[in-house]
Design a protein around this motif. Structure first.
Motif, PDB file in Angstrom:
ATOM      1  N   THR A   1       0.571  -0.988  -0.171  1.00 57.56           N
ATOM      2  CA  THR A   1      -0.516   0.181   0.349  1.00 57.56           C
ATOM      3  C   THR A   1       0.798   1.564  -0.056  1.00 57.56           C
ATOM      4  OG1 THR A   1      -1.474  -1.056   1.050  1.00 57.56           O
ATOM      5  CG2 THR A   1      -1.715   1.401   0.977  1.00 57.56           C
TER       6      THR A   1
ATOM      7  N   GLU B   1       1.946   2.071  -3.198  1.00 56.46           N
ATOM      8  CA  GLU B   1       0.601   2.323  -3.792  1.00 56.46           C
ATOM      9  C   GLU B   1       0.929   3.951  -3.819  1.00 56.46           C
ATOM     10  OE1 GLU B   1      -2.435   0.280  -3.530  1.00 56.46           O
ATOM     11  OE2 GLU B   1      -1.758  -1.382  -4.884  1.00 56.46           O
TER      12      GLU B   1
ATOM     13  N   GLU C   1       1.552   7.018  -6.937  1.00 58.85           N
ATOM     14  CA  GLU C   1       0.953   7.957  -6.673  1.00 58.85           C
ATOM     15  C   GLU C   1       1.446   9.300  -6.725  1.00 58.85           C
ATOM     16  OE1 GLU C   1      -2.910   6.588  -4.560  1.00 58.85           O
ATOM     17  OE2 GLU C   1      -2.967   5.061  -5.993  1.00 58.85           O
TER      18      GLU C   1
ATOM     19  N   VAL D   1      -3.858   6.834 -10.586  1.00 52.73           N
ATOM     20  CA  VAL D   1      -4.230   5.127 -10.244  1.00 52.73           C
ATOM     21  C   VAL D   1      -3.402   4.546 -10.157  1.00 52.73           C
ATOM     22  CG1 VAL D   1      -5.953   3.602  -9.931  1.00 52.73           C
ATOM     23  CG2 VAL D   1      -7.111   5.870 -10.459  1.00 52.73           C
TER      24      VAL D   1
ATOM     25  N   LYS E   1      -2.327   0.500  -8.857  1.00 54.01           N
ATOM     26  CA  LYS E   1      -2.705  -0.893  -8.543  1.00 54.01           C
ATOM     27  C   LYS E   1      -1.203  -1.706  -9.057  1.00 54.01           C
ATOM     28  CE  LYS E   1      -6.988   0.129  -7.428  1.00 54.01           C
ATOM     29  NZ  LYS E   1      -7.161   0.536  -6.187  1.00 54.01           N
TER      30      LYS E   1
ATOM     31  N   CYS F   1      -0.932  -5.938  -8.886  1.00 59.39           N
ATOM     32  CA  CYS F   1      -1.634  -7.004  -8.747  1.00 59.39           C
ATOM     33  C   CYS F   1      -1.619  -7.958  -8.722  1.00 59.39           C
ATOM     34  CB  CYS F   1      -2.394  -6.813 -10.005  1.00 59.39           C
ATOM     35  SG  CYS F   1      -3.977  -5.683  -9.769  1.00 59.39           S
TER      36      CYS F   1
ATOM     37  N   CYS G   1      -6.476  -7.846  -7.575  1.00 56.19           N
ATOM     38  CA  CYS G   1      -5.556  -7.364  -7.164  1.00 56.19           C
ATOM     39  C   CYS G   1      -6.095  -7.338  -5.623  1.00 56.19           C
ATOM     40  CB  CYS G   1      -5.741  -5.277  -7.316  1.00 56.19           C
ATOM     41  SG  CYS G   1      -5.669  -4.611  -8.596  1.00 56.19           S
TER      42      CYS G   1
ATOM     43  N   SER H   1       3.030   0.283 -16.734  1.00 52.87           N
ATOM     44  CA  SER H   1       3.330  -0.345 -15.654  1.00 52.87           C
ATOM     45  C   SER H   1       5.013  -1.247 -15.803  1.00 52.87           C
ATOM     46  CB  SER H   1       2.148  -1.952 -15.904  1.00 52.87           C
ATOM     47  OG  SER H   1       3.471  -2.326 -17.359  1.00 52.87           O
TER      48      SER H   1
END
Length: 156
Positions: free
Chosen positions: A68, A71, A75, A93, A95, A97, A104, A148
């Motif tokens: 977390t 992430e 961001e 956003v 994420k 996953c 995710c 990504s």
């Protein structure tokens, strides 16, 4: 000696021809330059969003205590990189996953079946307010930058 009907016209009958030719050529060149400038503005903004998303994805590769936190860092970096020059506040956003699985929120780890990737998406709208008026019909109003990266499972 008088001119007959079959002879070439004099220079006085050709006075407006240069103005008409100039107008037609000017409109063609002006339209071409206008399109190049409009496309240049659009591509600059698009590539800037892509660069912000890539910087955010790279930031997620740095060590953080939890996924977390990774992430949140992604961001924060993407938002910082895209702030100030977009027409509206961009939506960022990030994420993390698993590549294989239902989605995710699963556990990421060092094994091949537990590998994860981070996906950062930066979206902005209102591009038609930035672009010159006539090109608004040909270019989209929403622009998206997406990046990504595969997370190294040994560092999780």
């Amino acid at each position: 000696m008088a001119l007959g009907r079959n002879q070439t016209p004099s220079a006085q009958t050709q006075q407006g021809a240069y103005a008409v030719e100039f107008t037609l050529v000017f409109l063609i060149f002006f339209s071409l330059i206008y399109a190049i400038v409009s496309l240049g503005i659009f591509l600059t903004l698009r590539l800037s969003l892509q660069n912000a998303a890539e910087d955010g994805a790279r930031a997620a590769l740095r060590y953080q205590v939890t996924l977390t936190k990774r992430e949140e860092e992604a961001e924060r970096v993407a938002r910082t990189q895209s702030a100030g020059w977009t027409p509206t506040q961009p939506v960022v956003v990030a994420k993390i996953c698993q590549l294989e699985g239902s989605g995710c929120g699963q556990v990421c780890g060092p094994s091949w079946s537990q590998r994860c990737q981070v996906v950062v998406t930066v979206t902005t709208t209102g591009m038609r307010t930035v672009l010159p008026p006539l090109m608004n019909l040909a270019l989209p109003d929403q622009v998206i930058g997406r990046a990504s990266m595969l997370l190294d499972g040994r560092a999780l």
